[in-house]
Motif scaffolding. Structure first.
Motif, PDB file in Angstrom:
ATOM      1  N   ALA A 157       9.706   6.200  -4.255  1.00  0.00           N
ATOM      2  CA  ALA A 157       8.269   6.254  -4.474  1.00  0.00           C
ATOM      3  C   ALA A 157       7.757   7.666  -4.252  1.00  0.00           C
ATOM      4  CB  ALA A 157       7.571   5.290  -3.529  1.00  0.00           C
ATOM      5  N   LEU A 168       3.772   1.513  -1.196  1.00  0.00           N
ATOM      6  CA  LEU A 168       4.512   1.619  -2.458  1.00  0.00           C
ATOM      7  C   LEU A 168       3.598   1.880  -3.651  1.00  0.00           C
ATOM      8  CD1 LEU A 168       7.180  -1.189  -2.068  1.00  0.00           C
ATOM      9  CD2 LEU A 168       7.545   1.265  -2.061  1.00  0.00           C
ATOM     10  N   LEU A 169       2.281   1.996  -3.407  1.00  0.00           N
ATOM     11  CA  LEU A 169       1.353   2.186  -4.530  1.00  0.00           C
ATOM     12  C   LEU A 169       1.708   3.378  -5.428  1.00  0.00           C
ATOM     13  CD1 LEU A 169      -2.260   1.303  -3.338  1.00  0.00           C
ATOM     14  CD2 LEU A 169      -0.855   0.147  -5.033  1.00  0.00           C
ATOM     15  N   GLN A 188      -7.266   6.300  -1.320  1.00  0.00           N
ATOM     16  CA  GLN A 188      -7.113   6.553  -2.755  1.00  0.00           C
ATOM     17  C   GLN A 188      -7.589   7.952  -3.103  1.00  0.00           C
ATOM     18  OE1 GLN A 188      -9.006   3.473  -5.048  1.00  0.00           O
ATOM     19  NE2 GLN A 188      -7.765   1.875  -4.122  1.00  0.00           N
ATOM     20  N   LYS A 220       4.827   5.649 -12.036  1.00  0.00           N
ATOM     21  CA  LYS A 220       6.116   5.853 -12.685  1.00  0.00           C
ATOM     22  C   LYS A 220       6.615   4.598 -13.400  1.00  0.00           C
ATOM     23  CE  LYS A 220       9.664   8.599 -13.167  1.00  0.00           C
ATOM     24  NZ  LYS A 220       9.523   9.184 -14.469  1.00  0.00           N
ATOM     25  N   ALA A 226       8.634   9.752  -7.089  1.00  0.00           N
ATOM     26  CA  ALA A 226       7.806   9.448  -8.248  1.00  0.00           C
ATOM     27  C   ALA A 226       6.494  10.212  -8.181  1.00  0.00           C
ATOM     28  CB  ALA A 226       7.545   7.951  -8.326  1.00  0.00           C
ATOM     29  N   ASN A 246      -2.255  14.238  -5.793  1.00  0.00           N
ATOM     30  CA  ASN A 246      -1.653  14.218  -7.121  1.00  0.00           C
ATOM     31  C   ASN A 246      -2.138  15.354  -7.993  1.00  0.00           C
ATOM     32  OD1 ASN A 246       0.243  12.168  -8.046  1.00  0.00           O
ATOM     33  ND2 ASN A 246      -1.153  10.817  -6.955  1.00  0.00           N
ATOM     34  N   LEU A 264       6.447  13.951  -9.202  1.00  0.00           N
ATOM     35  CA  LEU A 264       6.492  14.378 -10.589  1.00  0.00           C
ATOM     36  C   LEU A 264       5.116  14.799 -11.058  1.00  0.00           C
ATOM     37  CD1 LEU A 264       8.865  11.634 -11.876  1.00  0.00           C
ATOM     38  CD2 LEU A 264       9.268  14.083 -12.017  1.00  0.00           C
ATOM     39  N   PRO A 311      -3.917   2.691   4.561  1.00  0.00           N
ATOM     40  CA  PRO A 311      -3.523   2.935   3.173  1.00  0.00           C
ATOM     41  C   PRO A 311      -4.166   1.910   2.251  1.00  0.00           C
ATOM     42  CG  PRO A 311      -1.590   2.880   4.619  1.00  0.00           C
ATOM     43  CD  PRO A 311      -2.766   2.433   5.427  1.00  0.00           C
ATOM     44  N   GLY A 312      -4.553   2.338   1.066  1.00  0.00           N
ATOM     45  CA  GLY A 312      -5.060   1.405   0.065  1.00  0.00           C
ATOM     46  C   GLY A 312      -6.565   1.424  -0.129  1.00  0.00           C
ATOM     47  N   LYS A 323     -10.712   7.177 -14.515  1.00  0.00           N
ATOM     48  CA  LYS A 323      -9.867   6.002 -14.351  1.00  0.00           C
ATOM     49  C   LYS A 323     -10.339   5.140 -13.183  1.00  0.00           C
ATOM     50  CE  LYS A 323      -4.896   5.911 -15.301  1.00  0.00           C
ATOM     51  NZ  LYS A 323      -3.667   6.651 -14.977  1.00  0.00           N
ATOM     52  N   GLN A 324     -10.772   5.801 -12.105  1.00  0.00           N
ATOM     53  CA  GLN A 324     -11.130   5.080 -10.889  1.00  0.00           C
ATOM     54  C   GLN A 324     -12.614   4.737 -10.829  1.00  0.00           C
ATOM     55  OE1 GLN A 324      -9.086   4.026  -8.563  1.00  0.00           O
ATOM     56  NE2 GLN A 324      -7.321   5.342  -8.390  1.00  0.00           N
ATOM     57  N   ASP A 325     -13.388   5.106 -11.877  1.00  0.00           N
ATOM     58  CA  ASP A 325     -14.833   4.862 -11.874  1.00  0.00           C
ATOM     59  C   ASP A 325     -15.563   5.627 -10.783  1.00  0.00           C
ATOM     60  OD1 ASP A 325     -15.864   3.417 -13.930  1.00  0.00           O
ATOM     61  OD2 ASP A 325     -15.056   1.515 -13.199  1.00  0.00           O
ATOM     62  N   ILE A 377      -4.991  -5.032  -2.083  1.00  0.00           N
ATOM     63  CA  ILE A 377      -4.149  -3.874  -2.395  1.00  0.00           C
ATOM     64  C   ILE A 377      -3.548  -4.028  -3.787  1.00  0.00           C
ATOM     65  CG2 ILE A 377      -2.152  -2.555  -1.655  1.00  0.00           C
ATOM     66  CD1 ILE A 377      -3.798  -2.362   0.625  1.00  0.00           C
ATOM     67  N   ALA A 390       0.836  -1.204   0.000  1.00  0.00           N
ATOM     68  CA  ALA A 390       0.000   0.000   0.000  1.00  0.00           C
ATOM     69  C   ALA A 390       0.869   1.252   0.000  1.00  0.00           C
ATOM     70  CB  ALA A 390      -0.927   0.002   1.205  1.00  0.00           C
ATOM     71  N   LEU A 404      13.652   2.812  -1.385  1.00  0.00           N
ATOM     72  CA  LEU A 404      12.494   2.649  -2.244  1.00  0.00           C
ATOM     73  C   LEU A 404      11.402   3.634  -1.909  1.00  0.00           C
ATOM     74  CD1 LEU A 404      12.217  -0.999  -3.057  1.00  0.00           C
ATOM     75  CD2 LEU A 404      11.086   0.793  -4.340  1.00  0.00           C
ATOM     76  N   MET A 405      11.235   3.853  -0.578  1.00  0.00           N
ATOM     77  CA  MET A 405      10.209   4.784  -0.163  1.00  0.00           C
ATOM     78  C   MET A 405      10.541   6.157  -0.713  1.00  0.00           C
ATOM     79  SD  MET A 405       8.204   3.111   1.923  1.00  0.00           S
ATOM     80  CE  MET A 405       7.654   4.134   3.247  1.00  0.00           C
TER      81      MET A 405
END
Lengths: 501, 323
Positions: free
Chosen positions: B11, A48-49, B47, A54, B14, B54, B17, B41-42, B289-291, A332, A46, B7-8
């Motif tokens: 992310a 890393l979603l 979302q 990207k 990312a 975003n 951008l 989250p999720g 996109k997400q309906d 997820i 979640a 990675l975080m």
């Protein structure tokens, strides 16, 4: 042969350097979060979603699948070495695995768990590739009544961990069921046993209880005993690697664990925990050395470890064939599909073959990588046991606290962790087994919800459990598991009267 | 843990951008927007928060954003924290929706969504009434007739008791004159298990957000009887409940709120910020996109809407015996 050609194409996708890199990152990351109690694959994926904005879809799913499989590998390491399960699916592993580690066979326990995970993961992935449509068809026939019967069967297996005193074992079991009932009831929306605390409305996290009972309780117990005993450093006995005998005692449990884990994982209400209980029970029944169970029997590590990895593969079956998420992690991953504008559903395999087969191929590659990552690590991991007890246990406590706080950043969880730790200490002190608490906590609410769903559907007709063929056959199995050994004993005793059993 | 941290960071970078070029500026950019999500989250609220983040960044309406998740009990755990600890913060928003209204009532919470500052309703998801492909029910009327004849013979699957799916079934029952507590509602832990029960024909019918069923309907495994929207939807071949003779309309809406105790100027600025965001093509794009159906409603009107929704949901939960 169509599947083979598709799979070859999948390997072409998965073997590109960039996707191999994502697979490696996922496996490493997954192993790391698997080790930490509390941090699970669902939460990590979640977080890393945003990466989906990207990265190519295939790469993102290869990363996510690596995390998912990796967590299953990592969770067993701490179960075995520290008696601190990193994931709920590795709780059973701690039962025998930690005993083995204390007996100086940590290396063998880690090896059988890693190789068992590899075998189960690979067979499970083969299952996804070739059996998915059949398996999902059978899994969907399971209704609430059938699930309830499956829970009854699982409850029967509890006898394997009850210990010598039935009263103590059942007390622990019912304590677990009570813990499991805390929170909002799914069928009525009413709060139960929450004492007015909003934080308890979602129930108590099973990882908090497992870590509290096993790790914190154990630490307190050790601390209380130190005054009266000398430092014991756990010796390493024999080779680091598995002996010939351990190999021959492991391979059958791996296969049986896989056979249990994959189909149950594919069931919408199956999960990863139930197959581990069932596997533990079966291995204990089938073992040539049942007396070793409770003192570090390798079958009790090999079977459940294979079962949990196979179930992880099973969970992907309804997700890829029907777009049905049956676990938090799958849910997820499905939301990641959506952020690419891909609608996961029954058409996914036709509309996105590159993606699905690339993912399946990367699961094979991921398994090889995880084995390669985990086996050499064993030599390093077992050194951990040579840390003097006070430092080791202090470390475990820090680790357990951080992991628990990571679940929800809630102080209530920390209070619970230590309260349950204190209960765990008392249970240990007065010789109550702790494993039934966890089993009760997982199975109790599942059995209850499925029972009530079944009764609502049948409009209160009890006969539904005996008239549905699936449910009736599972109940019959449970009956055999309970009464079978006794009947067998009676039947064999008659001719050989006089001989002590 | 190096990889994890790296990675975080990757992310996060990312998501920094921009998705597209800058929009015509309508409000001065906010330096740091803090978004509070009273869920894990999720999920849907998360979302929504990430979509808001975003779009606001892509349109250069904010320079930075920070999302905090406090999961638990349909938002009942997070709300007190937002009310007490975030009080008066002019750059903060909380994402919430109809589910929280129901959860607060069912949990007999002392708090309600009328205690925070309404900014805007953003999106809605209408509900769908479906049956397995093999079901004898072909139309809403068939379903209603069976429900009237004997509600206990028509088990309906959906999410947790007291949630939006249960609420819609209660409303349908009430509208056609079936006593709400008599309906046979089978609660499953989320849309996935409910869909599984439908595909296996374990239940007679199911109610959930259209998104949960969409792909199964397209594949012909489930039959869509009706949707709970106010009018027919593009690309969906089904009548509304009203056309089917059931006078019910329900949106599972989501929106944003500011904390209590913000000044009028802060509130007005926040409403303006969100209005600029919902007017952007990027927002339309992400909804598609997400309906999500964009059903923007801002400021005072949104406040009135919250009050009427709270009253309506309280009534139906009372009818169902849950409040």
């Amino acid at each position: 042969m169509d599947a083979l050609a598709q799979l070859a194409q999948g390997f072409a996708v998965a073997l590109t350097p960039i996707n191999l890199m994502w697979c490696l990152v996922g496996c490493t990351l997954g192993t790391a979060i698997g080790v930490l109690p509390g941090l699970g694959p669902a939460l990590t994926i979640a977080l890393l979603l945003p990466i989906t904005f990207k990265v190519e879809p295939a790469s993102a799913f290869i990363l996510f699948a690596g995390i998912y499989y990796g967590a299953m590998y990592g969770g067993s390491t701490t179960s075995i070495l520290l008696n601190t399960p990193g994931e709920s699916a590795t709780i059973v592993t701690a039962l025998e695995g930690n005993k083995m580690a204390r007996g100086g066979r940590a290396g063998a326990a880690l090896a059988t768990s890693a190789i068992g995970s590899f075998v189960a993961g690979t067979l499970g992935t083969l299952g996804i590739a070739f059996l998915a449509p059949v398996v999902v068809d059978v899994a969907l026939r399971f209704g609430p009544a059938d699930y309830f019967s499956l829970m009854v069967l699982a409850f029967v297996t509890v006898s394997a961990v009850l210990g010598s005193s039935a009263v103590r074992g059942l007390t622990a079991l019912f304590f677990g069921i009570w813990l499991g009932l805390i929170g909002v009831d799914l069928q009525t929306g009413q709060a139960r046993f929450t004492f007015g605390l909003q934080e308890l409305l979602d129930g108590v996290n099973v990882i908090v209880v497992a870590v509290g009972l096993f790790a914190v309780g154990e630490t307190l117990y050790m601390a209380s005993r130190r005054l009266s005993s000398d430092d014991e450093i756990i010796p390493l006995r024999g080779s680091l690697w598995m002996t010939r005998e351990e190999w021959s005692r492991s391979w059958k449990p791996w296969l049986r664990g896989t056979a249990l884990g994959f189909p149950i994982g594919a069931m919408p209400a199956g999960g990863a925990e139930i197959p581990t209980f069932l596997s533990y029970f079966i291995e204990k029944k089938l073992s040539r050395k049942p007396e070793e169970f409770g003192h570090g029997a390798i079958e009790g590590v090999a079977g459940p470890e294979a079962a949990n990895n196979a179930s992880a593969a099973g969970v992907l079956v309804p997700m890829l064939t029907l777009g049905l998420p049956t676990s938090a992690t799958a849910a997820i991953m499905l939301s990641a599909f959506q952020s690419y504008g891909i609608n996961p559903g029954p058409m996914l395999l036709q509309s996105q073959p590159q993606l699905v087969w690339g993912l399946i191929a990367s699961l094979f590659i991921g398994n090889v990588m995880l084995l390669a990552l985990n086996l050499p690590m064993i030599a390093i991991w077992v050194k951990m046991l040579q840390i003097p007890a006070p430092i080791l246990y202090a470390g475990i406590l820090v680790f357990a606290t951080i992991g628990t706080y990571g679940i929800s950043q809630s102080p209530i969880d920390l209070i619970l962790l230590y309260a349950i730790g204190a209960v765990g200490y008392l249970m240990r002190r007065y010789d109550f087994p702790t494993a039934p608490v966890i089993i009760g906590m997982i199975l109790g609410p599942l059995a209850e919800q499925n029972f009530r769903q079944a009764m609502t559907i049948s409009a209160g007709d009890w006969s539904v459990f005996f008239t549905r063929p699936l449910s009736a056959s599972i109940l019959a199995l449970a009956l055999i598991a309970v009464a079978g050994p006794k009947l067998y004993e009676l039947a064999t005793r008659a001719p050989a009267a006089g001989q002590a059993t | 843990m190096f990889t994890r941290r790296d990675l975080m960071a990757g992310a996060a970078a990312a998501s920094l951008l921009p998705l597209a070029g800058a929009n015509a500026q309508t409000a001065a950019p906010v330096d740091l927007l803090k978004i509070f999500v009273p869920a894990a989250p999720g999920g849907g609220w998360d979302q929504t928060a990430r979509a808001v983040e975003n779009v606001l960044r892509a349109t250069k309406l904010v320079n930075g954003a920070q999302i905090t998740n406090v999961p638990g009990a349909g938002g009942a755990v997070g709300l007190p924290q937002f009310i007490n600890q975030w009080k008066g913060q002019g750059n903060a928003l909380m994402v919430a929706g109809m589910v929280m209204v129901g959860s607060l009532i069912a949990n007999k919470s002392a708090l309600s969504l009328t205690q925070v500052t309404p900014i805007a309703r953003l999106t809605g998801e209408f509900q769908a009434l479906v049956v397995p492909a093999s079901s004898p029910f072909k139309t809403t009327k068939d379903f209603v007739d069976a429900l009237k004849a004997d509600p206990t013979k028509v088990p309906v699957a959906g999410g947790s008791a007291g949630g939006s799916d249960h609420i819609l079934l209660g409303m349908i029952a009430k509208a056609v004159g079936v006593p709400a507590p008599k309906v046979s509602y089978v609660a499953f832990a989320g849309g996935g298990p409910a869909v599984a029960a439908l595909l296996g024909s374990q239940v007679a019918a199911g109610i959930s957000g259209y998104g949960e069923f969409g792909e199964q309907i397209k594949a012909g495994k489930l039959r869509l009887l009706a949707i709970s929207a106010d009018k027919r939807q593009e690309g969906i071949d089904a009548p509304t409940l009203k056309e089917g003779g059931v006078d019910v309309e329900l949106f599972n809406w989501r929106g944003v709120f500011a904390p209590p105790g913000v000044s009028d100027a802060q509130r007005a600025a926040m409403v303006k910020l969100i209005e600029s965001m919902t007017a952007s093509p990027q927002w339309a794009d992400i909804c598609k996109k997400q309906d999500w159906t964009p059903i923007t409603l801002t400021g005072a009107e949104y406040g009135k809407y919250i009050e009427s929704e709270t009253a309506r949901i309280r009534d139906i939960l009372k009818d169902l015996g849950l409040a």
